[in-house]
Design a protein around this motif. Structure first.
Motif, PDB file in Angstrom:
ATOM      1  N   GLU A  43      68.598  48.939   8.264  1.00 46.09           N
ATOM      2  CA  GLU A  43      66.996  49.409   8.320  1.00 46.09           C
ATOM      3  C   GLU A  43      66.411  49.739   9.550  1.00 46.09           C
ATOM      4  OE1 GLU A  43      65.506  46.160   6.333  1.00 46.09           O
ATOM      5  OE2 GLU A  43      66.520  46.463   4.299  1.00 46.09           O
ATOM      6  N   VAL A  44      67.056  49.159  10.778  1.00 46.83           N
ATOM      7  CA  VAL A  44      66.538  49.539  11.951  1.00 46.83           C
ATOM      8  C   VAL A  44      67.254  50.194  13.271  1.00 46.83           C
ATOM      9  CG1 VAL A  44      65.167  48.442  13.871  1.00 46.83           C
ATOM     10  CG2 VAL A  44      64.841  47.555  11.661  1.00 46.83           C
ATOM     11  N   ILE A  45      66.884  51.191  13.706  1.00 44.88           N
ATOM     12  CA  ILE A  45      68.010  51.694  14.729  1.00 44.88           C
ATOM     13  C   ILE A  45      67.305  50.963  16.126  1.00 44.88           C
ATOM     14  CG2 ILE A  45      68.550  53.572  16.199  1.00 44.88           C
ATOM     15  CD1 ILE A  45      68.341  55.285  13.648  1.00 44.88           C
ATOM     16  N   GLN A  46      67.991  50.571  16.851  1.00 44.05           N
ATOM     17  CA  GLN A  46      67.758  49.610  18.149  1.00 44.05           C
ATOM     18  C   GLN A  46      68.243  50.509  19.118  1.00 44.05           C
ATOM     19  OE1 GLN A  46      68.767  45.785  18.506  1.00 44.05           O
ATOM     20  NE2 GLN A  46      67.763  45.119  16.492  1.00 44.05           N
ATOM     21  N   LEU A  47      67.642  51.028  20.059  1.00 45.13           N
ATOM     22  CA  LEU A  47      67.755  51.818  21.246  1.00 45.13           C
ATOM     23  C   LEU A  47      67.422  51.040  22.686  1.00 45.13           C
ATOM     24  CD1 LEU A  47      65.697  54.801  19.759  1.00 45.13           C
ATOM     25  CD2 LEU A  47      68.364  54.824  19.804  1.00 45.13           C
ATOM     26  N   ASP A  66      76.519  60.239  17.008  1.00 50.63           N
ATOM     27  CA  ASP A  66      77.115  61.416  17.101  1.00 50.63           C
ATOM     28  C   ASP A  66      76.457  61.882  18.440  1.00 50.63           C
ATOM     29  OD1 ASP A  66      78.614  60.903  14.882  1.00 50.63           O
ATOM     30  OD2 ASP A  66      77.636  62.380  13.717  1.00 50.63           O
ATOM     31  N   GLY A  67      75.446  61.891  18.939  1.00 54.44           N
ATOM     32  CA  GLY A  67      74.921  62.428  20.112  1.00 54.44           C
ATOM     33  C   GLY A  67      75.160  61.472  21.385  1.00 54.44           C
ATOM     34  N   ALA A  68      75.610  60.313  21.073  1.00 53.72           N
ATOM     35  CA  ALA A  68      75.664  59.031  21.934  1.00 53.72           C
ATOM     36  C   ALA A  68      76.231  59.447  23.349  1.00 53.72           C
ATOM     37  CB  ALA A  68      76.564  57.962  21.271  1.00 53.72           C
ATOM     38  N   PRO A  69      77.235  60.288  23.528  1.00 52.57           N
ATOM     39  CA  PRO A  69      77.793  60.711  25.058  1.00 52.57           C
ATOM     40  C   PRO A  69      76.589  61.279  25.706  1.00 52.57           C
ATOM     41  CG  PRO A  69      79.440  61.324  23.250  1.00 52.57           C
ATOM     42  CD  PRO A  69      78.206  60.812  22.388  1.00 52.57           C
ATOM     43  N   GLU A  70      75.811  62.509  25.297  1.00 52.69           N
ATOM     44  CA  GLU A  70      74.957  62.872  25.714  1.00 52.69           C
ATOM     45  C   GLU A  70      73.712  61.797  25.958  1.00 52.69           C
ATOM     46  OE1 GLU A  70      76.003  64.093  23.081  1.00 52.69           O
ATOM     47  OE2 GLU A  70      77.113  65.829  23.913  1.00 52.69           O
ATOM     48  N   ALA A  78      72.044  60.042  29.777  1.00 52.48           N
ATOM     49  CA  ALA A  78      70.648  59.909  30.218  1.00 52.48           C
ATOM     50  C   ALA A  78      70.042  58.540  30.272  1.00 52.48           C
ATOM     51  CB  ALA A  78      69.976  60.875  29.134  1.00 52.48           C
ATOM     52  N   GLY A  79      71.031  57.460  29.870  1.00 54.90           N
ATOM     53  CA  GLY A  79      70.479  56.225  29.911  1.00 54.90           C
ATOM     54  C   GLY A  79      69.971  55.641  28.388  1.00 54.90           C
ATOM     55  N   VAL A  80      70.297  56.097  27.512  1.00 53.46           N
ATOM     56  CA  VAL A  80      69.974  55.650  26.055  1.00 53.46           C
ATOM     57  C   VAL A  80      71.214  55.268  25.572  1.00 53.46           C
ATOM     58  CG1 VAL A  80      68.872  56.074  23.801  1.00 53.46           C
ATOM     59  CG2 VAL A  80      68.193  57.264  26.022  1.00 53.46           C
ATOM     60  N   ALA A  81      71.123  54.063  24.968  1.00 53.60           N
ATOM     61  CA  ALA A  81      72.329  53.535  24.128  1.00 53.60           C
ATOM     62  C   ALA A  81      71.764  53.146  22.714  1.00 53.60           C
ATOM     63  CB  ALA A  81      72.720  52.145  24.628  1.00 53.60           C
ATOM     64  N   VAL A  82      72.467  53.831  21.681  1.00 53.49           N
ATOM     65  CA  VAL A  82      72.373  53.515  20.145  1.00 53.49           C
ATOM     66  C   VAL A  82      72.878  52.277  19.882  1.00 53.49           C
ATOM     67  CG1 VAL A  82      72.261  54.330  17.964  1.00 53.49           C
ATOM     68  CG2 VAL A  82      71.829  56.040  19.918  1.00 53.49           C
ATOM     69  N   ARG A  83      72.007  51.420  19.490  1.00 48.39           N
ATOM     70  CA  ARG A  83      72.920  50.004  19.262  1.00 48.39           C
ATOM     71  C   ARG A  83      73.051  49.910  17.678  1.00 48.39           C
ATOM     72  NH1 ARG A  83      70.216  44.389  20.784  1.00 48.39           N
ATOM     73  NH2 ARG A  83      72.043  43.142  20.604  1.00 48.39           N
ATOM     74  N   MET A 117      66.151  47.307  31.461  1.00 46.29           N
ATOM     75  CA  MET A 117      66.744  47.997  30.092  1.00 46.29           C
ATOM     76  C   MET A 117      65.645  47.809  29.135  1.00 46.29           C
ATOM     77  SD  MET A 117      69.557  49.425  28.536  1.00 46.29           S
ATOM     78  CE  MET A 117      70.738  49.334  29.755  1.00 46.29           C
ATOM     79  N   THR A 118      64.967  48.916  28.775  1.00 47.09           N
ATOM     80  CA  THR A 118      63.895  48.529  27.653  1.00 47.09           C
ATOM     81  C   THR A 118      64.690  48.753  25.990  1.00 47.09           C
ATOM     82  OG1 THR A 118      62.593  50.021  29.127  1.00 47.09           O
ATOM     83  CG2 THR A 118      61.924  50.008  26.913  1.00 47.09           C
ATOM     84  N   HIS A 119      63.920  47.857  25.406  1.00 50.48           N
ATOM     85  CA  HIS A 119      64.602  47.726  23.893  1.00 50.48           C
ATOM     86  C   HIS A 119      63.528  48.433  22.956  1.00 50.48           C
ATOM     87  CE1 HIS A 119      67.979  44.722  24.618  1.00 50.48           C
ATOM     88  NE2 HIS A 119      67.325  44.614  25.745  1.00 50.48           N
ATOM     89  N   VAL A 120      63.836  49.205  22.186  1.00 51.39           N
ATOM     90  CA  VAL A 120      63.080  50.022  21.312  1.00 51.39           C
ATOM     91  C   VAL A 120      63.558  49.944  20.039  1.00 51.39           C
ATOM     92  CG1 VAL A 120      61.965  52.036  20.716  1.00 51.39           C
ATOM     93  CG2 VAL A 120      62.357  51.457  23.210  1.00 51.39           C
ATOM     94  N   ARG A 121      62.583  49.731  19.063  1.00 52.83           N
ATOM     95  CA  ARG A 121      63.177  49.749  17.443  1.00 52.83           C
ATOM     96  C   ARG A 121      62.793  50.822  16.921  1.00 52.83           C
ATOM     97  NH1 ARG A 121      63.892  44.521  14.625  1.00 52.83           N
ATOM     98  NH2 ARG A 121      62.380  45.487  12.845  1.00 52.83           N
TER      99      ARG A 121
END
Length: 122
Positions: free
Chosen positions: A55-59, A26-30, A34-39, A1-5
Motif C-alpha cells: 500500500e506504500v512505496i518507500q523511497l 523498472d526505472g530503478a537503475p536511473e 541519481a541517489g533514489v532507491a525504491v524499497r 539518507m532521507t526516507h519518504v513514503r
C-alpha cells in the motif's frame, strides 16, 4: 539518507499504485544513479487478493539530485497513465499531496518534493 513514503488516494488507487510501483521499480537503475532507491515493501498480490503491505512505496533519497529525478519519473508516469488518484508524500510527519493536474507538471512536482527536501536543512 532521507526516507519518504508515497501513497495514492482515489477510486483506482490499487491498480494505479501497482502501475506506479512498477514504473519506479523498472526505472530503478536511473533513479539509483541519481541517489533514489525504491524499497519493495511487498510482492504484487495474486489476482483477487488484497495487497497487505503493498500500500506504500518507500523511497530512500540520498542527495539533492534524487529529488529532481524522482520528479521527472513521477511526471513521466502521469503522462503515460493519466491516473485519477492523488499522490501523497510523507517524510517525518510532513505530508504533501499532489492532484492529477499537479502531477503532470514536473515543476509542481519539484516544488512539492522541495518542501520535503527542505526538512533536511531543518
Amino acid at each position: 539518507m532521507t526516507h519518504v513514503r508515497l501513497t495514492l488516494h482515489g477510486t483506482q488507487n490499487t491498480q494505479e499504485f501497482r502501475s506506479l510501483h512498477r514504473w519506479l521499480r523498472d526505472g530503478a537503475p536511473e533513479l539509483r544513479s541519481a541517489g533514489v532507491a525504491v524499497r519493495d515493501v511487498g510482492e504484487d498480490p495474486a489476482p483477487g487478493e488484497m495487497g497487505g503491505a503493498f500500500e506504500v512505496i518507500q523511497l530512500l533519497v540520498e542527495h539533492g539530485a534524487g529529488w529532481g529525478s524522482l520528479a521527472v519519473a513521477l511526471a513521466a508516469w502521469w503522462e503515460a497513465h493519466r491516473p485519477r488518484s492523488s499522490v501523497t508524500f510523507e517524510r517525518d510527519g510532513v505530508k504533501v499531496t499532489l492532484t492529477g493536474a499537479e502531477l503532470r507538471d514536473e515543476e509542481a512536482v519539484r516544488r512539492a518534493l522541495a518542501r520535503l527536501e527542505q526538512e533536511d536543512a531543518a
